[in-house]
Design an enzyme around this catalytic site. Structure first.
Site, PDB file in Angstrom:
ATOM      1  N   HIS A  51       0.837  -1.204   0.000  1.00 24.31           N
ATOM      2  CA  HIS A  51       0.000   0.000   0.000  1.00 24.31           C
ATOM      3  C   HIS A  51       0.872   1.254   0.000  1.00 24.31           C
ATOM      4  O   HIS A  51       0.603   2.215  -0.726  1.00 24.31           O
ATOM      5  CB  HIS A  51      -0.898   0.055   1.249  1.00 24.31           C
ATOM      6  CG  HIS A  51      -1.948  -0.989   1.312  1.00 24.31           C
ATOM      7  ND1 HIS A  51      -2.129  -1.782   2.421  1.00 24.31           N
ATOM      8  CD2 HIS A  51      -2.900  -1.372   0.425  1.00 24.31           C
ATOM      9  CE1 HIS A  51      -3.135  -2.601   2.215  1.00 24.31           C
ATOM     10  NE2 HIS A  51      -3.623  -2.379   1.001  1.00 24.31           N
ATOM     11  N   SER A  58      -3.108  -7.723   2.768  1.00 22.25           N
ATOM     12  CA  SER A  58      -3.482  -7.535   4.178  1.00 22.25           C
ATOM     13  C   SER A  58      -4.070  -8.806   4.773  1.00 22.25           C
ATOM     14  O   SER A  58      -3.771  -9.162   5.921  1.00 22.25           O
ATOM     15  CB  SER A  58      -4.494  -6.395   4.308  1.00 22.25           C
ATOM     16  OG  SER A  58      -3.919  -5.173   3.957  1.00 22.25           O
TER      17      SER A  58
END
Length: 170
Positions: A20, A133
């Protein structure tokens, strides 16, 4: 005078990963302002609540010194959020073919909802492509090491949450 170019990089960021962060740093170079939109995906079960994730993303963005980045929580259709922010671009990270197929479908739907907002895909850095994630959380819950996938501060956040929840296996 040219209009300010505003982009939105949306995600659940549960937790925010090095992947990210790579997309945030690179996406911020493409626009005058990059709004990192933190949302809840109803199809996912988050480890951290909305406020925790927003604070985590704010801390990580501040740590890299992204001057043209702003973190905003939202709970609406992405194109509605982007339009409300004055954005003309949605920035999305792609790790591989599976991501592309999903993102391609989302982009088509978003174009039907608001044809004034373009989607830009950034390929994840090669070394960061496997990071997700969901997998970071799973590794942590099973007692595995996650330092290769997140910053030290996020690692501490995840490990503290796992300690509170209890590992899946001892």
């Amino acid at each position: 005078m040219m209009a300010k170019r505003i982009g939105v990089y949306p995600g659940t960021f549960d937790p925010i990963t090095l992947g990210h962060m790579d997309i945030i740093e690179r996406g911020a170079k493409l626009v005058d302002e990059l709004i990192i939109g933190v949302t809840t995906n109803i199809a996912k079960s988050p480890m951290f609540d909305d406020e925790e994730r927003i604070a985590m993303v704010e801390r990580e963005v501040a740590a890299i010194g992204c001057k043209n980045c702003r973190v905003v929580g939202f709970n609406s259709l992405l194109v509605d959020f982007a339009a409300k922010q004055g954005a003309t671009t949605i920035v999305r990270g792609i790790r591989g073919v599976t991501d592309f197929e999903y993102e391609y479908q989302l982009t088509g739907m978003n174009r039907q909802l608001n044809h004034d907002i373009e989607t830009v895909f950034l390929m994840a850095e090669i070394s960061l492509q496997p990071i997700a994630s969901r997998l970071v959380k799973e590794i942590a819950l099973y007692g595995g090491e996650i330092e290769k996938f997140v910053t030290p501060a996020v690692r501490a956040d995840v490990e503290a949450r796992v300690a509170k929840l209890g590992k899946v296996v001892g």
